[in-house]
Every structure is written in C-alpha cells, then in structure tokens.
Design an enzyme around this catalytic site. Structure first.
Site, PDB file in Angstrom:
ATOM      1  N   ARG A  10       0.832  -1.209   0.000  1.00 60.75           N
ATOM      2  CA  ARG A  10       0.000   0.000   0.000  1.00 60.75           C
ATOM      3  C   ARG A  10       0.865   1.256   0.000  1.00 60.75           C
ATOM      4  O   ARG A  10       0.489   2.281  -0.571  1.00 60.75           O
ATOM      5  CB  ARG A  10      -0.945  -0.012   1.202  1.00 60.75           C
ATOM      6  CG  ARG A  10      -1.999   1.096   1.139  1.00 60.75           C
ATOM      7  CD  ARG A  10      -3.078   0.912   2.174  1.00 60.75           C
ATOM      8  NE  ARG A  10      -4.005  -0.136   1.766  1.00 60.75           N
ATOM      9  CZ  ARG A  10      -4.478  -1.070   2.580  1.00 60.75           C
ATOM     10  NH1 ARG A  10      -4.107  -1.106   3.837  1.00 60.75           N
ATOM     11  NH2 ARG A  10      -5.331  -1.971   2.145  1.00 60.75           N
ATOM     12  N   GLY A  11       2.024   1.189   0.642  1.00 61.09           N
ATOM     13  CA  GLY A  11       2.919   2.335   0.649  1.00 61.09           C
ATOM     14  C   GLY A  11       3.384   2.700  -0.753  1.00 61.09           C
ATOM     15  O   GLY A  11       3.376   3.869  -1.142  1.00 61.09           O
TER      16      GLY A  11
END
Length: 333
Positions: free
Chosen positions: A272-273
C-alpha cells in the site's frame, strides 16, 4: 455559513498540498493531520469544501449518483435530472451512533404509514466527497471497524430491522487530531493515504499574519471572502487542469523501482505504501504540468505517503520524518 478561504491559510504548506493532491486524485486515499490545537486543521478542511469544483449528480439522489441509472431503487427518486452540487464535505461527530453513520429504518414513515423505508446516514451523504473526523484518534472502536469495512469495499451494507440495503460509499477520509490525546488504531491509520504533521508558527511575523487575517475575516466575512475570491478561483482552475492531465502522466519503470526500493529500505509492510507513493507522485506531476513521474516528485511526497506506515524501531530514536529523509538520501540520491 461562510468559511475561511483555503488560500488565505498562512503556512501549513504540507497540509494544504496533501488536501490538494487528494482533490486531484481521490484514489490516493485520505489525509491524516496530526498536530497542535489551533493550527488550522479543521479550518483547512472546511475551506476545502468551498474551494473544490462542484460535482454533477442526480437531483433527488441521497447518495450523489453520477448517472440516473445508478440511483438506488430504495431512494424512490422521482426527479432524476442532473444538477451541479458542491463537493460533499461531511462531518462525522465523535458521538455519532452507528445508525446515524450508516443509516437506519425511517421511524417516522414506519409509524405514520406502516412502511419499512431506509433513512440514509452520513456515509450516503459523503459519497463522491469527503468524510471529515475531528479528533479521529478518539473515535469509538465499533465506528472504526465500520469505517474500515466501508473503506475497503467502497459500499455501505445494512442488514437489520428487516432492511437489506446497500449503496456506494466512496469518499476521501480526512482525520485530524492531537497525538497527545491518544494514538490511532493501526488498522485505521493504514487506511489514510497521506499523513501530515502541523505545528504552531514559531516566528513572530507569521503569527502576526495569522492573527491579522483571522481578525479581518471575523470583522467582515463577506469582504474578506471577496478579497480572496480570485486566488480561490485560480486554485480551483489549477486543480481541474491537473485532473485533466492525470490520465496522461507517464509512469517509467525507474519510478516503480524507486518506490519499491524506498519502501523496502524503510521496512514498510505490504505494497500500500508503494501504491500511495506512486499515485501521490503522479498527482504532483499533474499539478506541476510534467509529462511523467520523476524522482523529484517521489521525493517530495515520500514523507507524507510513508511516515505513518513505519514500524517503530526501539534502536532508532529518530522520528519517522527523519528516518525517511535519511533513506531518501541513501536510496534516491
């Protein structure tokens, strides 16, 4: 009610830019603003409401449907003409009940007409807009769980009191709070796309300008808003132009490798980063009128996209921002 213009906020550039980036590309996710009281957190969110371009929605639809055929049957909408509406910015109060958030049985219709009908909640009103939670770190756990489910699916589902209702609930989550009053649950923390830290101005001239503008606004709201109208219109036009360019921004493989290398170096869990960093950098490129994502775009948004995703390192006393800055120098020189 008149609100303080977004462009008149003094300083707090990272916070304002994060909100602008989510206006350009809502898929970046929400914005978490942590910092001292009285630093313009809620002022910025409310100023965003009048700054954002309007949306086209079905006139009578309670979930702001973009097309007449998308308006849910349970809404029983007769007027399906298209109208321009202000982009929704909905407050979620700390003490809100689950029924108020998700919607519930319309008690008035049930008692007066003997009919089971759905009364939409805050999530319906926030669809295609922003859901704002002040003091988000003090939110009740069961509301947090509810928001996590909706944020994951983009849909609000109600199965109770003989009702079986579902409707779209896609919104940008904006939360603000004071870290001294408690931490945010990791599951919800990870749902925010960008995180910014705000502090009170430390120099006299900046604080004087903050007080001067606020005093001018309180003394003559209409005049102050009119004074800042050209800046508001220019910023709105620039956001629209960036939205139009967004789909044409090229994503070179070097940008993907840079995202992955930085997140690995920082020990960021999951991907997700990387996704948030990539989307935010693309929005920055569109904002600046660039044709493709460059390393400078990634570096400029890396602290906002990653600082709230780092695990605590008991052997490293540096804060998240300092750790990111150090890795940027090493991984993306």
């Amino acid at each position: 009610m008149s609100v303080f213009p977004f462009t008149a906020i003094v300083g707090q550039d990272e916070m304002k830019r994060a909100m602008i980036l989510t206006a350009i590309d809502p898929t970046i996710g929400g914005v978490l603003v942590f910092g001292d009281r009285g630093t313009g957190k809620s002022t910025a969110v409310r100023g965003l409401a009048q700054l954002l371009p309007p949306i086209q929605a079905v006139a009578g639809c309670p979930v702001n449907s973009a097309r007449p055929e998308d308006c849910p049957d349970w809404a029983e909408v007769s007027d399906r003409s298209m109208v321009a509406r202000p982009t929704p910015v909905i407050d979620l109060p700390l003490g809100a009940t689950e029924d108020r958030v998700t919607g519930a049985l319309d008690i008035e219709r049930a008692l007066t007409r003997g009919e089971k009908a759905f009364q939409p909640g805050l999530l319906a009103r926030a669809n295609r807009g922003y859901l704002y939670i002040d003091e988000v770190n003090l939110l009740d756990d069961h509301i947090v769980d509810l928001l996590l489910d909706v944020a994951q699916s983009g849909e609000n589902v109600i199965e109770r009191e003989g009702l079986s209702i579902r409707h779209p609930a896609r919104f940008v989550l904006v939360g603000s709070g004071n870290p001294e009053e408690g931490e945010l649950r990791p599951q919800l923390l990870d749902r925010f796309g960008l995180s910014v830290e705000v502090v009170s101005p430390r120099d006299v001239e900046t604080r004087v300008e903050v007080v001067r503008r606020r005093d001018a606004f309180d003394r003559d709201r209409a005049g102050f808003i009119a004074q800042w109208a050209p800046e508001e219109a220019a910023l709105r036009a620039r956001i629209l132009a960036a939205r139009a360019r967004l789909a044409d921004i090229a994503t070179p493989n070097t940008a993907l490798h840079d995202c992955a290398s930085l997140c690995i170096a920082l020990g960021s869990d999951g991907v997700r980063g990387e996704l948030t960093l990539l989307r935010a950098a693309r929005a920055v490129a569109a904002w600046e009128g660039a044709g493709s994502i460059g390393r400078d775009h990634l570096k400029s948004v890396a602290p906002s996209a990653l600082r709230h995703r780092l695990r605590r390192d008991p052997l490293d006393e540096a804060g998240s921002s300092a750790r990111i800055a150090r890795q940027l120098d090493e991984v993306l020189p």
